[in-house]
Design a protein around this motif. Structure first.
Motif, PDB file in Angstrom:
ATOM      1  N   TRP A   8      71.154 -47.215 -41.976  1.00  0.00           N
ATOM      2  CA  TRP A   8      72.199 -46.963 -42.974  1.00  0.00           C
ATOM      3  C   TRP A   8      71.581 -46.754 -44.358  1.00  0.00           C
ATOM      4  O   TRP A   8      72.063 -45.934 -45.146  1.00  0.00           O
ATOM      5  N   GLN A   9      70.502 -47.464 -44.648  1.00  0.00           N
ATOM      6  CA  GLN A   9      69.813 -47.265 -45.924  1.00  0.00           C
ATOM      7  C   GLN A   9      69.213 -45.863 -46.003  1.00  0.00           C
ATOM      8  O   GLN A   9      69.261 -45.211 -47.054  1.00  0.00           O
ATOM      9  N   LEU A  10      68.644 -45.406 -44.887  1.00  0.00           N
ATOM     10  CA  LEU A  10      68.073 -44.060 -44.853  1.00  0.00           C
ATOM     11  C   LEU A  10      69.157 -43.004 -45.029  1.00  0.00           C
ATOM     12  O   LEU A  10      68.970 -42.012 -45.743  1.00  0.00           O
ATOM     13  N   LEU A  11      70.290 -43.222 -44.395  1.00  0.00           N
ATOM     14  CA  LEU A  11      71.409 -42.282 -44.538  1.00  0.00           C
ATOM     15  C   LEU A  11      71.853 -42.208 -45.992  1.00  0.00           C
ATOM     16  O   LEU A  11      72.068 -41.109 -46.543  1.00  0.00           O
ATOM     17  N   GLN A  12      72.002 -43.350 -46.613  1.00  0.00           N
ATOM     18  CA  GLN A  12      72.403 -43.367 -48.017  1.00  0.00           C
ATOM     19  C   GLN A  12      71.377 -42.660 -48.890  1.00  0.00           C
ATOM     20  O   GLN A  12      71.730 -41.923 -49.822  1.00  0.00           O
ATOM     21  N   ALA A  13      70.095 -42.845 -48.585  1.00  0.00           N
ATOM     22  CA  ALA A  13      69.026 -42.215 -49.368  1.00  0.00           C
ATOM     23  C   ALA A  13      69.076 -40.693 -49.229  1.00  0.00           C
ATOM     24  O   ALA A  13      68.909 -39.958 -50.215  1.00  0.00           O
ATOM     25  N   VAL A  14      69.295 -40.215 -48.018  1.00  0.00           N
ATOM     26  CA  VAL A  14      69.374 -38.769 -47.805  1.00  0.00           C
ATOM     27  C   VAL A  14      70.514 -38.166 -48.622  1.00  0.00           C
ATOM     28  O   VAL A  14      70.371 -37.106 -49.247  1.00  0.00           O
ATOM     29  N   VAL A  15      71.652 -38.861 -48.631  1.00  0.00           N
ATOM     30  CA  VAL A  15      72.805 -38.380 -49.392  1.00  0.00           C
ATOM     31  C   VAL A  15      72.517 -38.442 -50.896  1.00  0.00           C
ATOM     32  O   VAL A  15      72.832 -37.508 -51.639  1.00  0.00           O
ATOM     33  N   SER A  19      68.173 -34.520 -49.822  1.00  0.00           N
ATOM     34  CA  SER A  19      67.255 -33.894 -48.866  1.00  0.00           C
ATOM     35  C   SER A  19      66.507 -34.947 -48.079  1.00  0.00           C
ATOM     36  O   SER A  19      66.316 -36.070 -48.541  1.00  0.00           O
ATOM     37  N   PHE A  20      66.063 -34.546 -46.875  1.00  0.00           N
ATOM     38  CA  PHE A  20      65.288 -35.452 -46.031  1.00  0.00           C
ATOM     39  C   PHE A  20      63.926 -35.728 -46.650  1.00  0.00           C
ATOM     40  O   PHE A  20      63.406 -36.843 -46.573  1.00  0.00           O
ATOM     41  N   ALA A  21      63.336 -34.680 -47.239  1.00  0.00           N
ATOM     42  CA  ALA A  21      61.982 -34.820 -47.768  1.00  0.00           C
ATOM     43  C   ALA A  21      61.918 -35.850 -48.894  1.00  0.00           C
ATOM     44  O   ALA A  21      61.039 -36.722 -48.917  1.00  0.00           O
ATOM     45  N   ARG A  22      62.835 -35.770 -49.837  1.00  0.00           N
ATOM     46  CA  ARG A  22      62.822 -36.700 -50.979  1.00  0.00           C
ATOM     47  C   ARG A  22      63.175 -38.115 -50.538  1.00  0.00           C
ATOM     48  O   ARG A  22      62.627 -39.094 -51.051  1.00  0.00           O
ATOM     49  N   ALA A  23      64.098 -38.260 -49.597  1.00  0.00           N
ATOM     50  CA  ALA A  23      64.450 -39.585 -49.096  1.00  0.00           C
ATOM     51  C   ALA A  23      63.271 -40.207 -48.362  1.00  0.00           C
ATOM     52  O   ALA A  23      62.984 -41.401 -48.504  1.00  0.00           O
ATOM     53  N   ALA A  24      62.556 -39.384 -47.549  1.00  0.00           N
ATOM     54  CA  ALA A  24      61.389 -39.881 -46.833  1.00  0.00           C
ATOM     55  C   ALA A  24      60.306 -40.343 -47.799  1.00  0.00           C
ATOM     56  O   ALA A  24      59.661 -41.375 -47.598  1.00  0.00           O
ATOM     57  N   GLU A  25      60.114 -39.588 -48.869  1.00  0.00           N
ATOM     58  CA  GLU A  25      59.121 -39.966 -49.882  1.00  0.00           C
ATOM     59  C   GLU A  25      59.493 -41.295 -50.547  1.00  0.00           C
ATOM     60  O   GLU A  25      58.636 -42.144 -50.780  1.00  0.00           O
ATOM     61  N   ASN A  28      58.650 -44.038 -48.304  1.00  0.00           N
ATOM     62  CA  ASN A  28      57.247 -44.011 -47.849  1.00  0.00           C
ATOM     63  C   ASN A  28      57.172 -43.771 -46.336  1.00  0.00           C
ATOM     64  O   ASN A  28      56.450 -44.450 -45.610  1.00  0.00           O
ATOM     65  N   ARG A  29      57.955 -42.826 -45.883  1.00  0.00           N
ATOM     66  CA  ARG A  29      58.001 -42.457 -44.474  1.00  0.00           C
ATOM     67  C   ARG A  29      57.692 -40.971 -44.318  1.00  0.00           C
ATOM     68  O   ARG A  29      57.817 -40.194 -45.277  1.00  0.00           O
ATOM     69  N   SER A  30      57.352 -40.571 -43.109  1.00  0.00           N
ATOM     70  CA  SER A  30      57.236 -39.139 -42.835  1.00  0.00           C
ATOM     71  C   SER A  30      58.634 -38.576 -42.651  1.00  0.00           C
ATOM     72  O   SER A  30      59.558 -39.289 -42.243  1.00  0.00           O
ATOM     73  N   GLN A  31      58.781 -37.278 -42.933  1.00  0.00           N
ATOM     74  CA  GLN A  31      60.102 -36.666 -42.798  1.00  0.00           C
ATOM     75  C   GLN A  31      60.560 -36.674 -41.345  1.00  0.00           C
ATOM     76  O   GLN A  31      61.741 -36.866 -41.063  1.00  0.00           O
TER      77      GLN A  31
END
Length: 291
Positions: A8-15, A19-25, A28-31
């Motif tokens: 759920w934290q990742l979902l919120q970050a993407v929103v 973008s997936f790339a900025r949320a992954a950064e 500190n995860r890979s896209q």
């Protein structure tokens, strides 16, 4: 398997990042790792949460509804982690503050709001007391900071903060305001007096009174309302009734003497000021700066 808090934290970050790339950064995860977790999450829920519009990831209608319900949980968890980090840094979890009810509320809440901005993880537990309760509370030494009206014997232990002015007032249609001025005690005693006392004082069988009829209240707010409604006259904190005075709803009584009474408010600490921790020292400084 159920969904996880991290998903759920990742979902919120993407929103939030769009973008997936900025949320992954940010995490500190890979896209690809982030994308896998969100795909897995949607499979477990059986609901499509995200859609790609152009180059931007956006929530579907179902995603908006579910994330909105999850947000309070995510925010609560973030506060929990922030508090944990603050405790690791040695910040205090709690400060106990005792305040006389006559202390101006606007100043008090300005102080508390500024303190919260610096130490959001330190909770302040505030106890409001009446003047008659101040000495007993101070003697218990259970709080960190006291803003109270002490007895004459205790004044030397504290620092004078300010004097709160009480002014004799009545509702604009009160009979006292129709009498010839100036008004003396011989006239005042014929009318109900509104007083602010502690619960203990209310219960005293032989409490000394200064009028033929006394109405006692244990909060300033109720006493102000009683005078405003014409139940009686009384001495009220001038700063707290500015609006009623400005509108003319309350009027100052034309007394021979004693129209205003000043009550000093002092600052007391539970330990030497030089030994205060950072949180208590900041609270004390904000109080002193505000008054």
């Amino acid at each position: 398997m159920k969904t996880t808090l991290e998903q759920w934290q990742l979902l919120q970050a993407v929103v939030s990042y769009g973008s997936f790339a900025r949320a992954a950064e940010a995490f500190n995860r890979s896209q690809s790792s982030l994308s896998y977790q969100l795909t897995l999450m949607q499979e477990r829920l059986g609901v499509t949460l995200l859609t790609i519009v152009g180059r931007k990831a956006e929530l579907t209608a179902s995603g908006q509804q579910l994330l909105a319900q999850a947000l309070p949980l995510l925010q609560g968890f973030e506060k929990l982690e922030n508090r944990s980090r603050a405790l690791q840094r040695g910040e205090r979890a709690r400060l106990d503050l005792v305040v006389d009810s006559i202390f101006p509320k606007t100043r008090l809440f300005t102080v508390l709001r500024r303190f919260q901005q610096v130490y959001p993880s330190t909770q302040i537990h505030l106890t409001e007391v009446l003047r008659s309760e101040s000495c007993a509370v101070l003697q218990q030494q259970q709080a960190d900071v006291y803003i109270i009206t002490p007895s004459a014997e205790m004044i030397r232990q504290g620092k004078l903060l300010l004097e709160v002015n009480f002014v004799a007032v009545a509702q604009r249609e009160h009979p006292l305001l129709a009498l010839p001025a100036p008004l003396g005690q011989d006239v005042l005693v014929r009318y109900p007096l509104i007083e602010i006392v502690s619960r203990e004082q209310q219960q005293l069988p032989y409490r000394q009174v200064s009028a033929a009829e006394n109405w006692t209240f244990t909060t300033i707010e109720t006493a102000i309302e009683a005078v405003t409604q014409g139940v009686g006259y009384g001495w009220l904190p001038e700063e707290r009734i500015q609006a009623q005075l400005a509108s003319g709803e309350l009027q100052v009584l034309p007394l021979k003497y004693g129209v205003r009474r000043a009550t000093p408010v002092y600052l007391f600490l539970n330990q030497d000021e030089a030994q205060l921790d950072n949180e208590t020292a900041l609270l004390v400084r904000l109080i002193q700066d505000k008054v």
